[in-house]
Design a protein around this motif. Structure first.
Motif, PDB file in Angstrom:
ATOM      1  N   LEU A 178      13.234   8.562   7.203  1.00  0.00           N
ATOM      2  CA  LEU A 178      12.715   9.854   6.765  1.00  0.00           C
ATOM      3  C   LEU A 178      11.417  10.136   7.499  1.00  0.00           C
ATOM      4  N   PRO A 179      11.084  11.439   7.692  1.00  0.00           N
ATOM      5  CA  PRO A 179       9.829  11.763   8.396  1.00  0.00           C
ATOM      6  C   PRO A 179       8.630  11.503   7.486  1.00  0.00           C
ATOM      7  N   LEU A 180       7.564  10.969   8.076  1.00  0.00           N
ATOM      8  CA  LEU A 180       6.321  10.709   7.346  1.00  0.00           C
ATOM      9  C   LEU A 180       5.373  11.883   7.640  1.00  0.00           C
ATOM     10  N   THR A 181       5.305  12.807   6.698  1.00  0.00           N
ATOM     11  CA  THR A 181       4.553  14.038   6.935  1.00  0.00           C
ATOM     12  C   THR A 181       3.065  13.786   7.079  1.00  0.00           C
ATOM     13  N   GLN A 182       2.580  12.664   6.540  1.00  0.00           N
ATOM     14  CA  GLN A 182       1.153  12.395   6.641  1.00  0.00           C
ATOM     15  C   GLN A 182       0.743  11.976   8.052  1.00  0.00           C
ATOM     16  N   GLU A 183       1.706  11.554   8.886  1.00  0.00           N
ATOM     17  CA  GLU A 183       1.384  11.084  10.223  1.00  0.00           C
ATOM     18  C   GLU A 183       1.208  12.277  11.167  1.00  0.00           C
ATOM     19  N   ARG A 184       0.182  12.175  12.028  1.00  0.00           N
ATOM     20  CA  ARG A 184      -0.080  13.286  12.952  1.00  0.00           C
ATOM     21  C   ARG A 184       1.059  13.473  13.959  1.00  0.00           C
ATOM     22  N   GLU A 185       1.706  12.414  14.350  1.00  0.00           N
ATOM     23  CA  GLU A 185       2.787  12.513  15.329  1.00  0.00           C
ATOM     24  C   GLU A 185       4.159  12.629  14.679  1.00  0.00           C
ATOM     25  N   MET A 186       4.191  12.881  13.366  1.00  0.00           N
ATOM     26  CA  MET A 186       5.465  13.030  12.640  1.00  0.00           C
ATOM     27  C   MET A 186       6.368  11.820  12.882  1.00  0.00           C
ATOM     28  N   GLN A 187       5.779  10.647  12.778  1.00  0.00           N
ATOM     29  CA  GLN A 187       6.561   9.422  12.941  1.00  0.00           C
ATOM     30  C   GLN A 187       7.519   9.254  11.767  1.00  0.00           C
ATOM     31  N   LYS A 188       8.679   8.651  12.040  1.00  0.00           N
ATOM     32  CA  LYS A 188       9.639   8.375  10.988  1.00  0.00           C
ATOM     33  C   LYS A 188       9.370   7.012  10.380  1.00  0.00           C
ATOM     34  N   GLY A 189       9.822   6.838   9.150  1.00  0.00           N
ATOM     35  CA  GLY A 189       9.608   5.566   8.471  1.00  0.00           C
ATOM     36  C   GLY A 189      10.644   5.351   7.386  1.00  0.00           C
ATOM     37  N   ILE A 190      10.445   4.273   6.639  1.00  0.00           N
ATOM     38  CA  ILE A 190      11.310   3.948   5.517  1.00  0.00           C
ATOM     39  C   ILE A 190      10.460   3.567   4.325  1.00  0.00           C
ATOM     40  N   ILE A 191      11.050   3.681   3.151  1.00  0.00           N
ATOM     41  CA  ILE A 191      10.391   3.240   1.916  1.00  0.00           C
ATOM     42  C   ILE A 191      11.236   2.098   1.350  1.00  0.00           C
ATOM     43  N   VAL A 192      10.582   0.973   1.067  1.00  0.00           N
ATOM     44  CA  VAL A 192      11.254  -0.191   0.500  1.00  0.00           C
ATOM     45  C   VAL A 192      10.764  -0.382  -0.934  1.00  0.00           C
ATOM     46  N   LEU A 193      11.715  -0.474  -1.865  1.00  0.00           N
ATOM     47  CA  LEU A 193      11.409  -0.560  -3.297  1.00  0.00           C
ATOM     48  C   LEU A 193      11.811  -1.931  -3.824  1.00  0.00           C
ATOM     49  N   MET A 194      11.034  -2.441  -4.783  1.00  0.00           N
ATOM     50  CA  MET A 194      11.373  -3.705  -5.425  1.00  0.00           C
ATOM     51  C   MET A 194      11.047  -3.585  -6.908  1.00  0.00           C
ATOM     52  N   PRO A 195      12.006  -3.880  -7.826  1.00  0.00           N
ATOM     53  CA  PRO A 195      11.802  -3.633  -9.251  1.00  0.00           C
ATOM     54  C   PRO A 195      10.820  -4.607  -9.883  1.00  0.00           C
ATOM     55  N   VAL A 196      10.178  -4.153 -10.948  1.00  0.00           N
ATOM     56  CA  VAL A 196       9.306  -4.994 -11.773  1.00  0.00           C
ATOM     57  C   VAL A 196       9.932  -5.027 -13.170  1.00  0.00           C
ATOM     58  N   TYR A 197      10.258  -6.249 -13.637  1.00  0.00           N
ATOM     59  CA  TYR A 197      10.902  -6.392 -14.929  1.00  0.00           C
ATOM     60  C   TYR A 197       9.889  -6.843 -15.987  1.00  0.00           C
ATOM     61  N   ARG A 198      10.244  -6.598 -17.198  1.00  0.00           N
ATOM     62  CA  ARG A 198       9.401  -7.026 -18.324  1.00  0.00           C
ATOM     63  C   ARG A 198       9.310  -8.548 -18.304  1.00  0.00           C
ATOM     64  N   LYS A 199       8.070  -9.071 -18.414  1.00  0.00           N
ATOM     65  CA  LYS A 199       7.845 -10.503 -18.309  1.00  0.00           C
ATOM     66  C   LYS A 199       8.543 -11.225 -19.449  1.00  0.00           C
ATOM     67  N   GLY A 200       9.288 -12.253 -19.084  1.00  0.00           N
ATOM     68  CA  GLY A 200       9.987 -13.065 -20.074  1.00  0.00           C
ATOM     69  C   GLY A 200      11.355 -12.525 -20.450  1.00  0.00           C
ATOM     70  N   ALA A 201      11.725 -11.343 -19.973  1.00  0.00           N
ATOM     71  CA  ALA A 201      13.030 -10.769 -20.338  1.00  0.00           C
ATOM     72  C   ALA A 201      14.148 -11.494 -19.585  1.00  0.00           C
ATOM     73  N   PRO A 202      15.302 -11.711 -20.231  1.00  0.00           N
ATOM     74  CA  PRO A 202      16.428 -12.367 -19.523  1.00  0.00           C
ATOM     75  C   PRO A 202      17.012 -11.431 -18.469  1.00  0.00           C
ATOM     76  N   LEU A 203      17.338 -11.989 -17.304  1.00  0.00           N
ATOM     77  CA  LEU A 203      17.880 -11.201 -16.186  1.00  0.00           C
ATOM     78  C   LEU A 203      19.225 -11.783 -15.770  1.00  0.00           C
ATOM     79  N   THR A 204      20.080 -11.953 -16.745  1.00  0.00           N
ATOM     80  CA  THR A 204      21.347 -12.648 -16.482  1.00  0.00           C
ATOM     81  C   THR A 204      22.393 -11.783 -15.805  1.00  0.00           C
ATOM     82  N   ASP A 205      22.354 -10.478 -16.026  1.00  0.00           N
ATOM     83  CA  ASP A 205      23.348  -9.606 -15.409  1.00  0.00           C
ATOM     84  C   ASP A 205      22.712  -8.249 -15.141  1.00  0.00           C
TER      85      ASP A 205
END
Length: 944
Positions: A178-205
């Motif tokens: 996707l285009p990064l509108t904040q960049e002066r040269e309109m460079q393209k980039g990506i956004i990488v997401l990683m979830p944050v889970y409630r501490k101690g919660a089971p993550l079995t499925d």
């Protein structure tokens, strides 16, 4: 004319073949360079994703992360990784929580409202249309990104699929380009997401993960800058000939789509027109096929293409062109020579005709010679019968050049070669050699025929069925009445059995009986030849001295038969890791020497050293036990490190010992300073054998302090050597030597016995019940009677087993897990405490860790040193403490030297510490005074 035409044709075919080989070499070199650049890009992308994991780990390690903590943690990461545009934290806010959440945020930001992005502009998010919002709560850097604060990230449609994938897998997930509108040269980039889970919660499925989701961390990457930095880090963007000719394109899709182009360097490689439509392009141009590679970036498929433009092959460096010119030259020479031979044949024919006329005149006198001829015929028949009865091959060959055709063979020739007389007569003797024409004896035979003299040669011949036999061949000319050589008689002796015996004798003399490698004698001979050749032509030679680490552990635990299996496997791996022209020799035991001749400084890089070490380190299963063997390598270079084979081997051996001293499983190049260290090592090794008898060893003790009470609850025994000449020798200078020569076993037994006796003395002096920690070496751990030896020491000191703690390193117990578990259970049954030292520096698995019957984990000082300045080390220490407490284990942090380190460990509920902040290792007398004075850690002072 036929010779000229055939020579030109052969020269052209040779030119074509060599050009194909040259083009293939260019293609292989290009593919290798392309793979290196692909690996650099992949390593850069993997490293960039680790930044997001570090940010996510911050939210996992702490229950609540403040805005200031987020800024402090993110700022150095952004400085070190300038290709990251922003780091975010999105919080999940339900529709019911929205009013209360906005009210709380307005306490700090009066105009705060959850916003949507509509047509590229922020507008207030509608109320009641959705069940939750994913609000940008933290963003760094703030400057330039103010508009994103408070925005519902779900209003960006391109994030929806990536976010859902991240929540379901728990792993980083990337958006499309996707285009990064904040960049002066309109460079393209990506956004990488990683979830944050409630501490101690089971993550079995998947359902449990979605239920436990409280938000996510995100990183916005400038894709082009990221890839450029990855290539620049490996020096692939320098202005060099190789890099100028290299075109690199990276696409954020499976195929080369211009719309998904992330990065491009160089020009497009355009196809070149064929010089002649009937000829292939590679005959005149070098243009390797483009290299394509598809890989995954956080769940998204990317594609990388490396290519190079076509280039006219370099005429001045082309072996093919020189071969073609040489072929033309030799063709002309052969034609001239053949013409001269034909002229000579005509002159000989004239002489024969003249002689024939003379013989007609002499026929008138034949009657007088009949009786003489009969006698000659009888003698000839006798000789013929003798030749027929000979056990050796006898061959009569015409002396007429250039064919030298066979005119007679005896029955022994037919029996030995398998060819009948009809098949042999009329052909040249060279048909017995087949294609094996690279034999010195053949040149001797040709020289003998050319000079019309006697000759002798030993040759490899081949029977009609293709089997090899050796022959000792004697050739002699046969002259006619005029003294002219008309024939040659050849006698062949079959010496195959003798040659086979010589080969077997040579193999036994020059080869190692177990592995089949060169032995010491052959190795020294080849090294001597290599040195002579290198001295003549100025080439360097690399000599590698390889010693297997912990090989005696295999022999001691599984026996010498298992050790032999290991040596054979390592021998095969070493031969596979080097060239066919290199020499691999076994010096004896577990020591090997590799001779790598004609290596330039660039020819033997750390890459081949690493390849040799990796080939040794491959897991090996022996008698159902999986072993991870490693090797220490010393390197000496001719002529810099010596000019004789003895000097080179000696210096490579010294460098190998230096590799062992620096932690094993590495390589070291020889330096003159190592020679002094080797002499010192020899001196120390000699004195070490008598140090125990002379009672030169002593123990120092370092206190272990409880962080809750501040009291001394344990002590670690550390050995010191009071040398009569060198003074106090630290363990690092002699423990490794003791390990190698086996002295560590009696020394270790002395340490355990002395430590137990001293602990009993302190108990009887009324200083309470302290836990005494003693380190156990790998050689001690391999003892058959280890448990009995420790039990004897406890009985002699009359010390209860629970007051002795045995420390084992992580790598020691992981070398042979099943055996280690058995020994640990026996020690635990004895009643002693068990701890894992240097935890986190090895390769342990949680599945193994929970099987070990241990009581304590010790955090290595390498992590404690930087916990206040390095977020990675801080996260690791916090995770180890949490892990240990989850397994109901105590945690000791060693190497604590500052109050800041102590404060961090106390805040994260570490149980005990030891280090210079409280006390250095001291003598037994000084520690007794410390106990008598009631020295303790001042909890109140530290807290204030």
């Amino acid at each position: 004319m036929l010779t000229l035409l055939l020579g030109v044709l052969i020269s052209a075919l040779l030119f074509t073949a060599l050009r194909r080989l040259e083009h293939d070499k260019v293609d292989i070199d290009f593919q290798q360079q392309a793979k290196v650049r692909v690996a650099a890009v992949q390593n850069g992308l993997d490293s960039s994703l680790s930044v997001l994991r570090d940010v996510n780990r911050l939210f996992v390690a702490f229950d609540t992360v403040s805005r200031e903590q987020f800024r402090s943690f993110a700022t150095p990461l952004l400085v070190r990784n300038p290709y990251i545009q922003a780091l975010n934290f999105h919080r999940i806010v339900s529709a019911q929580e929205r009013p209360q959440y906005e009210l709380a945020m307005r306490a700090q930001y009066p105009d705060f409202t959850i916003m949507d992005i509509s047509h590229g502009k922020p507008v207030p998010a509608p109320i009641g249309e959705r069940d939750h919002y994913r609000v940008v709560e933290y963003i760094e850097p703030v400057q330039g990104n103010e508009a994103a604060f408070g925005v519902d990230a779900d209003s960006y449609p391109f994030q929806t699929v990536a976010m859902q994938r991240a929540v379901d897998t728990g792993e980083p997930s990337a958006t499309g380009l996707l285009p990064l509108t904040q960049e002066r040269e309109m460079q393209k980039g990506i956004i990488v997401l990683m979830p944050v889970y409630r501490k101690g919660a089971p993550l079995t499925d998947v359902a449990a993960r979605r239920q436990a989701l409280i938000g996510d961390t995100a990183a916005v990457f400038r894709s082009g800058d990221l890839i450029a930095k990855s290539l620049a880090a490996e020096g692939f963007l320098l202005v060099s000939k190789a890099d100028l000719d290299m075109n690199i394109s990276v696409y954020a899709s499976e195929k080369a789509d211009q719309g998904s182009l992330v990065f491009h360097k160089g020009s497009r490689a355009e196809p070149t027109a064929q010089p002649l439509s009937a000829l292939p392009m590679w005959l005149f141009y070098n243009q390797p096929d483009p290299y394509h590679h598809v890989f995954s970036v956080a769940g998204q498929t990317w594609h990388m293409e490396v290519s190079t433009p076509p280039a006219w092959f370099a005429m001045e460096r082309s072996n093919a062109l020189w071969a073609f010119l040489a072929g033309l030259f030799f063709t002309a020479a052969a034609a001239i020579y053949l013409q001269a031979v034909l002229d000579r044949s005509r002159r000989i024919q004239l002489q024969v005709d003249e002689r024939t006329a003379q013989l007609r005149i002499a026929n008138e006198d034949l009657s007088a010679d009949i009786a003489a001829r009969k006698r000659a015929e009888y003698a000839l028949q006798l000789r013929e019968r003798a030749i027929e009865a000979s056990a050796n091959s006898i061959i009569i060959i015409s002396a007429e050049a250039p064919h030298y055709a066979i005119e007679y063979v005896n029955p022994a020739f037919e029996r030995i070669t398998g060819y009948s007389a009809e098949e042999a007569i009329g052909v040249n003797l060279c048909f017995l050699w087949g294609t094996d024409v690279d034999q010195p004896g053949i040149e001797e035979i040709r020289a003998t025929a050319s000079a019309e003299r006697e000759g002798h040669a030993v040759l490899r011949n081949y029977r009609k069925d293709g089997t090899l036999f050796w022959s000792d061949l004697y050739i002699a000319p046969v002259k006619d009445d005029t003294g002219t050589v008309s024939h040659f008689i050849v006698v062949q002796y079959d010496i195959t059995a003798t040659k086979r015996y010589e080969s077997e004798l040579e193999f036994q003399t020059n080869r190692d009986a177990l592995t089949g490698l060169a032995n010491r004698s052959l190795m020294r001979d080849r090294l001597g030849q290599a040195v002579s050749y290198a001295h003549r032509y100025g080439h360097p030679i690399w000599i590698l001295f390889v010693d297997l680490d912990r090989f005696k552990f295999v022999n001691d635990t599984l026996g010498h038969q298992a050790g032999d299996i290991l040596l054979k496997a390592v021998s095969a791996r070493l031969q596979a890791a080097v060239r066919d022209t290199d020499t691999v020799a076994r010096m004896g035991g577990d020591e090997f020497v590799l001779i790598l001749p004609e290596r330039t400084d660039a020819g033997l890089s750390t890459g081949i050293m690493q390849r040799i070490m990796e080939s040794i380190a491959q897991p090996l299963t022996i008698e159902g036990h999986e072993f991870f063997i490693s090797g220490s390598i010393g390197v000496a270079v001719y002529p810099a490190d010596g000019e004789t084979p003895e000097e080179l081997i000696k210096h490579a051996d010294i460098a190998m010992y230096r590799a062992k001293e620096t932690g094993r499983n590495n390589f070291q190049f020889y330096t003159p300073a190592m020679n002094e260290r080797a002499l010192e090592r020899l001196h120390i090794e000699g004195d070490l054998r008598n140090a125990l008898e002379r009672e030169e060893f002593t123990l120092h003790y370092q206190p272990q302090v409880d962080l809750r009470s501040g009291q001394i609850v344990g002590v670690e025994a550390l050995i010191r050597w009071q040398h009569p000449e060198l003074g106090m020798v630290p363990p690092v200078r002699f423990i490794g030597l003791a390990e190698e020569n086996g002295l560590i076993v009696p020394i270790g037994a002395w340490v355990i016995r002395t430590a137990c006796l001293q602990n009993k003395v302190w108990q009887e002096s009324g200083f309470g019940h302290l836990r005494m920690s003693v380190n156990l070496s790998a050689r001690q751990f391999a003892q058959e009677d280890l448990v009995d030896s420790i039990a004897v020491s406890l009985r002699e000191a009359n010390l209860a087993p629970e007051y002795l703690e045995i420390e084992l390193t992580e790598s020691l117990v992981m070398a042979d897990v099943d055996r280690a578990i058995g020994i640990l259970r026996e020690l635990k049954a004895l009643g002693v405490q068990l701890s894992i030292d240097d935890f986190g520096t090895g390769y342990s698995s949680l599945s193994y860790l929970k099987r070990f019957p241990i009581d304590v984990l010790k955090i290595d000082r390498s992590f404690v040193n930087d916990i206040t300045i390095d977020p990675d080390d801080a996260a690791i220490v916090a995770s180890v403490i949490s892990l240990a407490h989850s397994l109901r284990l105590d945690v000791i942090a060693e190497g604590v030297e500052t109050e800041e380190q102590l404060t961090y460990l106390r805040e994260h509920n570490c149980d005990q510490i030891q280090g210079y902040f409280f006390s250095r290792p001291v003598t037994a007398e000084a520690f007794s005074v410390m106990l008598k004075d009631g020295k303790r850690l001042q909890i109140e002072t530290t807290a204030s």
